[in-house]
Design a protein around this motif. Structure first.
Motif, short mmCIF file in Angstrom:
data_model
loop_
_atom_site.label_atom_id
_atom_site.label_comp_id
_atom_site.label_asym_id
_atom_site.label_seq_id
_atom_site.Cartn_x
_atom_site.Cartn_y
_atom_site.Cartn_z
N ILE A 54 0.86 -1.19 0.00
CA ILE A 54 0.00 0.00 0.00
C ILE A 54 0.89 1.23 0.00
CG2 ILE A 54 -1.75 1.29 1.26
CD1 ILE A 54 -1.43 -2.41 1.92
N VAL A 55 0.71 2.08 -1.02
CA VAL A 55 1.46 3.33 -1.11
C VAL A 55 0.63 4.43 -0.48
CG1 VAL A 55 2.69 4.91 -2.63
CG2 VAL A 55 2.42 2.53 -3.30
N THR A 56 1.18 5.08 0.53
CA THR A 56 0.41 6.10 1.22
C THR A 56 1.36 7.15 1.79
OG1 THR A 56 -1.33 6.47 2.86
CG2 THR A 56 0.37 4.86 3.44
N ASN A 57 0.83 8.05 2.58
CA ASN A 57 1.66 9.08 3.19
C ASN A 57 1.74 8.85 4.69
OD1 ASN A 57 -0.56 10.75 4.55
ND2 ASN A 57 -1.24 10.77 2.42
N GLN A 58 2.70 9.50 5.29
CA GLN A 58 2.96 9.30 6.71
C GLN A 58 1.75 9.68 7.58
OE1 GLN A 58 7.03 10.19 8.20
NE2 GLN A 58 5.99 11.74 9.40
N GLY A 59 0.94 10.63 7.10
CA GLY A 59 -0.17 11.13 7.90
C GLY A 59 -1.26 10.11 8.17
N ALA A 61 -0.71 6.57 7.50
CA ALA A 61 -0.12 5.23 7.48
C ALA A 61 -0.59 4.40 8.67
CB ALA A 61 1.40 5.32 7.45
N VAL A 62 -0.59 5.00 9.88
CA VAL A 62 -0.99 4.26 11.07
C VAL A 62 -2.46 3.85 10.98
CG1 VAL A 62 -1.37 4.43 13.57
CG2 VAL A 62 0.76 5.27 12.57
N TRP A 76 0.87 -5.24 9.46
CA TRP A 76 0.94 -4.80 8.07
C TRP A 76 2.05 -3.77 7.86
CZ3 TRP A 76 -1.98 -6.45 3.85
CH2 TRP A 76 -2.93 -7.44 4.14
N ASP A 77 2.96 -3.65 8.82
CA ASP A 77 4.01 -2.66 8.73
C ASP A 77 4.87 -2.86 7.49
OD1 ASP A 77 5.61 -0.48 9.97
OD2 ASP A 77 7.15 -2.03 10.02
N ARG A 78 5.17 -4.11 7.16
CA ARG A 78 6.03 -4.40 6.00
C ARG A 78 5.30 -4.27 4.67
NH1 ARG A 78 9.39 -9.74 8.06
NH2 ARG A 78 10.89 -8.64 9.40
N ASN A 79 4.02 -3.98 4.72
CA ASN A 79 3.25 -3.83 3.48
C ASN A 79 3.10 -2.38 3.05
OD1 ASN A 79 2.18 -6.34 5.07
ND2 ASN A 79 1.64 -6.76 2.96
N GLU A 474 8.35 7.33 15.90
CA GLU A 474 9.44 7.02 14.98
C GLU A 474 9.09 7.35 13.53
OE1 GLU A 474 10.50 2.96 15.41
OE2 GLU A 474 11.12 3.14 17.51
N GLN A 475 7.92 7.95 13.29
CA GLN A 475 7.45 8.13 11.91
C GLN A 475 8.42 8.96 11.07
OE1 GLN A 475 4.63 6.94 10.18
NE2 GLN A 475 4.62 5.53 11.88
N THR A 476 8.97 10.02 11.61
CA THR A 476 9.79 10.91 10.79
C THR A 476 11.04 10.23 10.27
OG1 THR A 476 10.83 11.75 12.82
CG2 THR A 476 8.96 13.00 11.94
N GLY A 477 11.52 9.21 10.96
CA GLY A 477 12.72 8.53 10.50
C GLY A 477 12.44 7.21 9.82
N ARG A 478 11.18 6.93 9.57
CA ARG A 478 10.78 5.64 9.03
C ARG A 478 11.20 5.50 7.57
NH1 ARG A 478 4.66 3.32 9.67
NH2 ARG A 478 4.89 1.38 8.52
N SER A 479 11.71 4.34 7.20
CA SER A 479 12.13 4.09 5.83
C SER A 479 10.91 4.10 4.92
CB SER A 479 12.83 2.73 5.74
OG SER A 479 13.06 2.37 4.40
N PRO A 480 11.05 4.70 3.71
CA PRO A 480 9.90 4.71 2.80
C PRO A 480 9.55 3.32 2.28
CG PRO A 480 11.61 6.30 2.14
CD PRO A 480 12.20 5.43 3.18
#
Length: 486
Positions: A54-59, A61-62, A76-79, A474-480
């Motif tokens: 799933i392609v989404t934005n940080q806002g 994602a959770v 579903w973190d790895r998805n 940790e969102q701001t440093g999360r790998s895309p």
């Protein structure tokens, strides 16, 4: 096959139900499941869960993670693949292709949108299987929706000569893409029988797709190669942010599909709707005898061909014709059906005014539960907070406000500085400014509290998180890109 589901949009034409932080893909529209849940469920008969991205934005994602876990279980973190900023579909799909390419360069990438309704799932899956065969022969395939009316709100695709390769019955080359037409042109497209609505759904081999990006969008391709080299080095997130900051927004249609000589189309008669505006509800919801779509706490007298949607507050309508009325706790929309596409102009004006009504609802959903703003004024805000059984908020502090919590029902476990204690129904506690604190529901029933905030600044961004079950600290440093499975 690998599914890439685009879920980063804000659904502005579906305001006020859809908001930037609770967009259309997170809503239940004509179903007991949300649109993102339905989209994932739709592809699981064909594609393994670990191959659904799933392609989404940080806002949001959770929220997407939470909804998928609620519906399908597990993590579903790895998805999730995160866009650092919105730059239309070509950069997002390019980033996704890099990830799929790491797993399987010969893999078939199925591109879908998270906010589509598809009523005939079996026919949809059959179209994907047909498109897969064409993709394996290096076509970039789009699903073209068989038009049912002279629609002016969609782009069109003209089907050309049939593909002659073995096994590609029902697949044609794309002759041309057409922009959204006027009514007369749209009627001509419908009458010709050769034009299809552009659904925004695609199927291609990831290696072929990356070759076409290199050919037609060389700057994007070079940036993607830099991202690929940075993976695992600790520089990946910064490299992706730098790439997106340098790119101009470009759609996959304009950037690739209109230029490639490998475009093919599979006609799809699948009961499709993009639910792009309030008028599209008629495609997913039954009308009454007068042609109305009535939902919620509504009393209607003698209206025809109208949409009336209400939440808790009673809405009474009399003698409406071709009108849309949508009432939510903090915003009401009234417009003619003919102007439904212009709802996005209201959202644009709200953004100019810096009004919060385009961002959130009065009731805001969080992974742990909900909060509802009951009242606010200068230096105070009153909320109702509901915490799911067994859930807890982040361990946090605030620079500018204190909080007073009154338990209405359930039991609250409170961390307040160095103290941990329980607060029961009809009891209260006080959280000073800058105190590290946490609210938790240790019970088996929902916890409901009334929170009174007071201070010089009461914005939701005045939160410093120290620990969080949902990793928001940790969102701001999360790998895309998600880690590859261990």
């Amino acid at each position: 096959m690998y599914a890439v589901i685009m879920a980063g949009g804000s659904g502005t034409r579906f305001w006020p139900l859809s908001r930037e932080k609770m967009p259309k893909q997170l809503l239940k529209i004509g179903s007991d499941d949300t649109m993102i849940q339905l989209t994932v469920d739709r592809v699981l008969p064909l594609i393994k869960r670990e191959h659904v991205f799933i392609v989404t934005n940080q806002g949001i994602a959770v929220d997407i993670e939470t909804q998928l876990t609620q519906r399908f279980g597990g993590s579903w973190d790895r998805n999730l693949i995160l866009e650092p900023e919105a730059k239309n579909t070509a950069p997002a799909l390019g980033l996704s292709a890099i990830h799929v390419n790491r797993i399987d360069p010969e893999g078939i990438m199925v591109v879908l949108s998270a906010d589509h309704v598809i009523r005939n799932v079996d026919a949809f899956l059959a179209c994907i299987r047909t498109a897969e065969q064409a993709a394996r022969q290096d076509y970039l395939v789009t699903l073209g929706i068989k038009p049912s009316r002279p629609e002016t709100g969609y782009g069109y695709i003209k089907a050309g000569e049939p593909c002659r390769e073995a096994g590609l019955a029902g697949v044609s080359r794309v002759e041309r893409f057409a922009e959204k037409p006027d009514l007369k042109t749209a009627q001509g497209y419908l009458n010709s029988g050769h034009y299809y609505w552009n659904s925004g759904m695609f199927v291609w081999k990831v290696r072929t797709f990356l070759e076409e990006i290199e050919r037609h969008l060389p700057l994007l391709h070079q940036g993607l190669m830099d991202v690929q080299k940075s993976i695992g080095s600790g520089r990946e997130a910064a490299t992706v942010r730098d790439l997106f900051s340098r790119l101009d927004p470009v759609s996959i249609d304009y950037g690739i599909m209109e230029k490639t000589d490998r475009a093919a189309i599979v006609p799809a008669d699948i009961g499709w709707s993009d639910v792009g505006s309030w008028t599209a509800l008629e495609e997913v919801t039954e009308k009454d005898a007068s042609g109305n779509i009535i939902s919620g706490n509504v009393i209607d007298v003698d209206s025809i061909d109208s949409v009336v949607y209400a939440e808790k507050r009673l809405v009474a309508t009399i003698g409406l014709k071709n009108t849309i009325v949508v009432d939510t706790p903090d915003a009401t929309l009234v417009c003619s059906r003919e102007r439904a596409q212009d709802v996005k102009k209201v959202v644009e004006e709200l953004k100019k005014r810096r009004s919060e009504e385009h961002l959130t609802h009065r009731t805001v959903h969080r992974p742990w539960g909900t909060y509802t703003i009951l009242e606010e004024g200068e230096r105070f805000k009153i909320k109702r907070i509901v915490v799911h059984a067994g859930a807890k908020l982040s361990h946090q502090s605030h620079h500018h406000r204190s909080e007073h919590w009154v338990v209405v029902s359930g039991t609250a476990r409170v961390t307040n500085g160095d103290k941990v204690y329980d607060v029961h129904t009809n009891e209260s506690t006080y959280i000073p400014i800058s105190a590290k604190h946490r609210l938790e529901n240790p019970g088996r029933v929902p916890l409901q509290i009334i929170e009174v905030q007071s201070g010089e600044y009461l914005g939701e961004d005045d939160i410093v998180r120290f620990d969080d079950d949902y990793m928001r600290h940790e969102q701001t440093g999360r790998s895309p890109l998600p880690d590859l499975p261990k």
